[in-house]
Enzyme design. Structure first.
Site, PDB file in Angstrom:
ATOM      1  N   LYS A   1       0.858  -1.187   0.000  1.00 51.99           N
ATOM      2  CA  LYS A   1       0.000   0.000   0.000  1.00 51.99           C
ATOM      3  C   LYS A   1       0.886   1.225   0.000  1.00 51.99           C
ATOM      4  O   LYS A   1       1.837   1.302   0.778  1.00 51.99           O
ATOM      5  CB  LYS A   1      -0.886  -0.015   1.263  1.00 51.99           C
TER       6      LYS A   1
ATOM      7  N   LYS B   1       4.842   2.323   8.317  1.00 46.00           N
ATOM      8  CA  LYS B   1       3.636   3.117   8.609  1.00 46.00           C
ATOM      9  C   LYS B   1       2.402   2.216   8.723  1.00 46.00           C
ATOM     10  O   LYS B   1       1.616   2.345   9.643  1.00 46.00           O
ATOM     11  CB  LYS B   1       3.438   4.155   7.497  1.00 46.00           C
TER      12      LYS B   1
ATOM     13  N   LYS C   1       5.250   1.837  -2.978  1.00 43.41           N
ATOM     14  CA  LYS C   1       5.271   3.232  -3.433  1.00 43.41           C
ATOM     15  C   LYS C   1       5.540   3.265  -4.923  1.00 43.41           C
ATOM     16  O   LYS C   1       6.156   2.346  -5.461  1.00 43.41           O
ATOM     17  CB  LYS C   1       6.393   4.005  -2.719  1.00 43.41           C
TER      18      LYS C   1
ATOM     19  N   THR D   1      -4.877  13.262   5.734  1.00 42.09           N
ATOM     20  CA  THR D   1      -3.516  13.420   6.257  1.00 42.09           C
ATOM     21  C   THR D   1      -3.481  14.534   7.295  1.00 42.09           C
ATOM     22  O   THR D   1      -2.937  14.360   8.397  1.00 42.09           O
ATOM     23  CB  THR D   1      -2.516  13.698   5.111  1.00 42.09           C
TER      24      THR D   1
ATOM     25  N   ASN E   1      -1.679  20.168  -0.339  1.00 46.83           N
ATOM     26  CA  ASN E   1      -2.876  19.582   0.250  1.00 46.83           C
ATOM     27  C   ASN E   1      -2.771  19.499   1.779  1.00 46.83           C
ATOM     28  O   ASN E   1      -3.574  20.100   2.510  1.00 46.83           O
ATOM     29  CB  ASN E   1      -3.081  18.193  -0.377  1.00 46.83           C
TER      30      ASN E   1
ATOM     31  N   SER F   1      -7.398   5.534   3.488  1.00 46.10           N
ATOM     32  CA  SER F   1      -7.324   4.674   2.300  1.00 46.10           C
ATOM     33  C   SER F   1      -7.782   3.254   2.649  1.00 46.10           C
ATOM     34  O   SER F   1      -8.440   2.590   1.845  1.00 46.10           O
ATOM     35  CB  SER F   1      -5.888   4.594   1.770  1.00 46.10           C
TER      36      SER F   1
HETATM   37  N1  GLU Z   1       0.821   8.905   0.073  1.00 43.98           N
HETATM   38  C1  GLU Z   1       0.295   8.725   1.389  1.00 43.98           C
HETATM   39  C2  GLU Z   1       1.393   8.317   2.343  1.00 43.98           C
HETATM   40  O1  GLU Z   1       2.553   8.568   2.113  1.00 43.98           O
HETATM   41  C3  GLU Z   1      -0.911   7.808   1.424  1.00 43.98           C
HETATM   42  C4  GLU Z   1      -0.694   6.407   0.910  1.00 43.98           C
HETATM   43  C5  GLU Z   1      -1.977   5.582   0.783  1.00 43.98           C
HETATM   44  O2  GLU Z   1      -3.053   6.095   1.053  1.00 43.98           O
HETATM   45  O3  GLU Z   1      -1.835   4.425   0.393  1.00 43.98           O
HETATM   46  O4  GLU Z   1       1.153   7.826   3.406  1.00 43.98           O
END
Ligand code: GLU
Length: 420
Positions: free
Chosen positions: A68, A92, A104, A188, A219, A347
């Site tokens: 993810k 995370k 990623k 976020t 954002n 998410s």
């Molecule tokens: N890009 C965000 C992060 O760095 C969200 C990633 C997601 O929702 O999968 O945590």
């Protein structure tokens, strides 16, 4: 820069190891990514020419679930950067106890140079090139730097076209009309606000109307500025790549957001004193909140920090060198994998709703986000106290122990007496 990033990530990992219950298997599993894909994405430009962009998708670890993590569009994207970001996503998702691993993606492009139609073709081209490694049980992309709901809508549609059927749980951060979830675009900053509220007395005891300086007015940064102002903070400085704006009595955040959305930048802001963007780091404040890209606070500017605490809203904004300097200065750092985890948590809700063919109300999203953020913030703070660790190390230890439990449950290391 980016190889340094990988090394920095390794330093944080190594720092946490002696404090964590951990198996050799976990160490071995986390030493390198599960899979890395590099693609070339040909895009027809508006002038008729064909341009090729480099794209990446890395699944770092998938022991706890499908990978993810977001996809970013940025000129500086490299394989090493995406790999590091996927490594951080692994921690995370474990920290937040989501049923995911870490992934990623990114494309090396300056999105400001592309027209909207070119961006759409690039987004669709990214999915065409990576569709084999994406899916609700394999790897689930989402927005990141310079990618938004619109980009996710194009990508989700392209994925459905390729699969010849709807698969909304394959990507998150989609527009509501395509199976998105209310509250994802503010997730976020909402998550960061929960962490900040919960830790405020711990990191800023006896400060009324604390002063915040926020680097990055995209954002997350802009929404957080509004949220903090509503909570009674004085937002004394904000910056983007063109300018910093400063007012020691607190800026009018609503006006600045209006200015930014109508002109595209903070330059010529109608309120406060306009400074160079680099000056933001050295502004006198209580909390410094880097919300842009990695490496913003580094060995050469960490000594200028005049805050008492840093909340990392960006991924990796403080280098390992800077961490040591801040520690010597007595500046607390609340780490990215906790502070910005609200995005990936919502998410997860979107993925659940999509898989169930259900819709969640905004109220349910808010309630469950608050519950998750507070539970894990508390767990990290308690672990820091119990084992005498800095918050960053405690967050890594907490995540590592969850990863260890999963790795050990899939293998036979206990039989060989390797767990310690
Ligand atoms: N890009 C965000 C992060 O760095 C969200 C990633 C997601 O929702 O999968 O945590």
């Amino acid at each position: 820069m980016t190889d340094e990033l990988l090394q920095d990530a390794a330093v944080r990992f190594e720092e946490a190891l002696p404090h964590a219950r951990l198996s050799e298997d976990t160490r071995e599993r986390l030493a390198r990514p599960r899979s890395s894909l590099k693609v070339s994405i040909p895009v027809r430009m508006d002038d008729g020419s064909l341009r090729t962009f480099a794209g990446y998708r890395v699944r770092y670890d998938v022991t706890r679930g499908p990978a993810k993590g977001g996809i970013r569009f940025n000129a500086g994207v490299t394989a090493a950067e995406v790999t590091t970001l996927a490594f951080w996503m692994t921690f995370k998702t474990a920290l937040m106890d989501l049923p995911f691993g870490g992934g990623k993606g990114g494309v090396a492009v300056d999105p400001k140079e592309l027209s909207t139609a070119e961006l759409e073709r690039l987004s669709r081209g990214y999915i065409e090139a990576t569709a084999d490694v994406i899916g609700p049980d394999i790897d689930i992309p989402a927005p990141d730097v310079a990618t938004n709901e619109m980009v996710m809508g194009w990508m989700a549609h392209e994925y459905a076209v390729i699969q010849r059927g709807h698969e909304p749980a394959a990507l998150t951060g989609k527009p509501l009309a395509l199976g998105g979830i209310p509250g994802r675009s503010s997730a976020t900053s909402d998550g960061a606000l929960h962490v900040i509220r919960h830790l405020r007395d711990r990191v800023l005891p006896d400060v009324d109307a604390p002063r915040a300086a926020i680097q990055g007015f995209g954002n997350a940064g802009a929404q957080l500025a509004s949220g903090l102002a509503e909570d009674g903070w004085r937002v004394v400085a904000v910056s983007d790549s063109s300018a910093a704006v400063y007012d020691e009595d607190g800026l009018d955040v609503a006006k600045l957001r209006e200015h930014k959305s109508s002109t595209g930048s903070l330059g010529d802001a109608p309120v406060g004193e306009v400074l160079d963007p680099e000056q933001l780091i050295a502004v006198a404040c209580d909390a410094l909140i880097p919300s842009a890209l990695e490496g913003a606070i580094h060995g050469d500017n960490a000594g200028d920090v005049r805050a008492r605490v840093v909340f990392e809203v960006a991924n990796g904004p403080v280098t390992a060198d800077a961490d040591r300097i801040l520690d010597d200065l007595g500046v607390d750092v609340v780490p990215d994998i906790l502070v910005n985890a609200g995005g990936v948590t919502v998410s997860w809700f979107e993925w659940i709703a999509n898989r169930q063919g259900d819709r969640w109300s905004e109220e349910l999203v808010r309630e469950r986000l608050e519950e998750r953020m507070l539970a894990e913030t508390r767990a990290v703070a308690d672990l820091a106290d119990e084992r005498g660790l800095r918050l960053r190390t405690a967050a890594y230890v907490h995540a590592l122990e969850r990863l260890t439990d999963a790795v050990d449950a899939t293998g036979t290391s206990a039989l060989f007496g390797q767990s310690r």
